[in-house]
Design a protein around this motif. Structure first.
Motif, PDB file in Angstrom:
ATOM      1  N   ASP A 136       0.759  -1.274  -0.064  1.00 51.58           N
ATOM      2  CA  ASP A 136      -0.100  -0.028  -0.048  1.00 51.58           C
ATOM      3  C   ASP A 136       1.089   1.297  -0.008  1.00 51.58           C
ATOM      4  O   ASP A 136       2.262   1.046   0.654  1.00 51.58           O
ATOM      5  N   GLU A 137       0.333   2.413  -0.448  1.00 53.28           N
ATOM      6  CA  GLU A 137       1.110   3.453  -0.596  1.00 53.28           C
ATOM      7  C   GLU A 137       1.011   4.189   0.683  1.00 53.28           C
ATOM      8  O   GLU A 137       1.752   5.187   1.053  1.00 53.28           O
ATOM      9  N   ASN A 138       0.202   3.921   1.773  1.00 50.32           N
ATOM     10  CA  ASN A 138      -0.062   4.770   2.738  1.00 50.32           C
ATOM     11  C   ASN A 138       0.500   3.920   3.869  1.00 50.32           C
ATOM     12  O   ASN A 138       0.057   3.083   4.509  1.00 50.32           O
ATOM     13  N   ARG A 139       1.863   4.564   4.519  1.00 50.10           N
ATOM     14  CA  ARG A 139       2.589   3.439   5.605  1.00 50.10           C
ATOM     15  C   ARG A 139       1.626   3.443   6.765  1.00 50.10           C
ATOM     16  O   ARG A 139       1.797   2.461   7.561  1.00 50.10           O
ATOM     17  N   TYR A 140       1.082   4.657   7.159  1.00 50.80           N
ATOM     18  CA  TYR A 140       0.239   4.735   8.233  1.00 50.80           C
ATOM     19  C   TYR A 140      -0.903   3.704   8.261  1.00 50.80           C
ATOM     20  O   TYR A 140      -1.213   3.133   9.180  1.00 50.80           O
ATOM     21  N   ALA A 142      -1.151   0.952   6.477  1.00 48.19           N
ATOM     22  CA  ALA A 142      -0.629  -0.230   6.551  1.00 48.19           C
ATOM     23  C   ALA A 142      -0.310  -0.647   7.940  1.00 48.19           C
ATOM     24  O   ALA A 142      -0.656  -1.844   8.163  1.00 48.19           O
ATOM     25  N   ALA A 143       0.472  -0.029   8.740  1.00 48.21           N
ATOM     26  CA  ALA A 143       0.482  -0.097   9.981  1.00 48.21           C
ATOM     27  C   ALA A 143      -0.848  -0.141  10.801  1.00 48.21           C
ATOM     28  O   ALA A 143      -0.760  -1.221  11.918  1.00 48.21           O
ATOM     29  N   TYR A 155       3.096  -4.154   3.562  1.00 49.46           N
ATOM     30  CA  TYR A 155       4.068  -3.284   3.582  1.00 49.46           C
ATOM     31  C   TYR A 155       3.685  -1.997   2.806  1.00 49.46           C
ATOM     32  O   TYR A 155       2.840  -1.865   1.868  1.00 49.46           O
ATOM     33  N   ASP A 156       4.605  -0.885   2.884  1.00 48.42           N
ATOM     34  CA  ASP A 156       4.295   0.370   2.167  1.00 48.42           C
ATOM     35  C   ASP A 156       5.118   0.637   1.204  1.00 48.42           C
ATOM     36  O   ASP A 156       6.435   0.171   1.248  1.00 48.42           O
ATOM     37  N   VAL A 157       5.143   1.374   0.081  1.00 44.43           N
ATOM     38  CA  VAL A 157       6.026   1.513  -0.985  1.00 44.43           C
ATOM     39  C   VAL A 157       5.685   3.027  -1.399  1.00 44.43           C
ATOM     40  O   VAL A 157       4.669   3.699  -1.187  1.00 44.43           O
ATOM     41  N   GLN A 158       6.783   3.533  -2.006  1.00 39.65           N
ATOM     42  CA  GLN A 158       6.758   5.159  -2.253  1.00 39.65           C
ATOM     43  C   GLN A 158       6.603   4.808  -3.851  1.00 39.65           C
ATOM     44  O   GLN A 158       7.444   4.715  -4.692  1.00 39.65           O
TER      45      GLN A 158
END
Length: 311
Positions: A136-140, A142-143, A155-158
């Motif tokens: 997912d593009e949103n790390r928050y 995803a957490a 996991y997050d990706v940029q």
């Protein structure tokens, strides 16, 4: 001994009585010896036979660790997932396409999903015998999902792309198809602008059986779009080292221009096997390293497009 008259009497034991006592002791000793020997033989036999029995039972057990989900269970999950009282979820036909492939996938099935959506828990449940990884593009977010649902692996990706740059990025891939943007490569070490090289290392090592592209979510000119996930899925499918030579790739929102054009370029029209509502289903096969085109007709299409542009 003495009697009442003061006379002394001598009592003699008959030899038969002595022999009878000795005989009883011999029989008792023989019985104890036989019982001890029988016990030892039984112990030895039991110890030797238990591993054989366990091994036979293990060999007779099914090879797959857990049984597949029964079809009625799958039907129920799909039914309730497609009847959310909220917008943004997949239709019953779309869910059915993906669930059918997952149910036929040989365990352990490796399922890569771009996008954390309303169907996240459904994908995890349908692939309960395999490994499901979410990007997912949103790390928050995803957490948050991982904390709320500990069984989810996310996991997050940029993303560095923009929808407004799609045509330029596709042209760039065609120009560098023999170098940075090869169809067969390990994207972990790639410099291709459309290739995702910051996924977890194991994402490049696993042989993915099913890939779903349902993210990133936004769709406006400055949004990243889904060009990178579609390109990455095409490379991962063609670069498989083991497992099944075919990879099922699903693209959601297939009716939109970015998804439709990118899929045509990197997943190829000849690999499109089915489409329902807004979902496209491609089957991409493993490819040799010395092949430098994504689609069979890519060379002719690129030459024709270049000639038309020059005219």
């Amino acid at each position: 001994m003495k009697n009442g008259n003061g006379n002394t009497k001598l009592i003699l034991l008959h030899p038969y009585i002595q022999k009878q006592g000795s005989s009883n002791r011999l029989w008792l000793l023989a019985f104890l010896s036989f019982f001890t020997l029988a016990f030892l033989l039984t112990l030895i036999y039991t110890r030797d036979s238990i591993p054989t029995t366990v091994a036979a039972a293990a060999s007779a057990a099914p090879k797959s660790g857990n049984p597949l989900l029964a079809k009625p269970v799958v039907d129920a999950l799909v039914h309730y997932a497609s009847n959310y009282n909220t917008s943004g979820h997949m239709s019953n036909a779309e869910l059915r396409m993906i669930s059918d492939v997952l149910r036929k996938c040989s365990p352990p099935c490796n399922f890569l999903v771009f996008g954390l959506t309303l169907e996240t828990l459904l994908w995890k449940a349908l692939n309960h015998n395999g490994r499901t990884v979410f990007i997912d593009e949103n790390r928050y977010y995803a957490a948050y999902v991982e904390e709320k649902h500990p069984g989810i692996e996310a996991y997050d990706v940029q993303y560095t792309t923009k929808i407004s740059e799609m045509n330029d990025l596709i042209a760039y891939v065609k120009e560098t198809i023999r170098n940075e943007c090869r169809p067969v490569q390990n994207l972990l070490f790639s410099d291709c602008k459309l290739g995702l090289n910051d996924l977890p290392n194991h994402a490049y090592e696993l042989d993915w059986d099913v890939i779903l592209i349902d993210g990133p979510r936004e769709y406006w000119p400055e949004a990243p779009g889904r060009m990178s996930p579609i390109f990455t899925a095409g490379v991962l499918a063609r670069s498989k080292k083991g497992g099944s030579p075919k990879t099922h790739v699903f693209v959601h929102d297939f009716n939109r221009k970015v998804e439709r054009v990118s899929s045509k370029e990197f997943l190829c029209k000849e690999n499109l096997v089915e489409s329902q509502d807004w979902l496209g289903h491609f089957v991409v096969e493993r490819m040799e390293e010395n092949v430098f085109q994504f689609c069979r007709n890519s060379s002719s299409s690129s030459s024709s497009s270049s000639s038309s542009s020059s005219s």
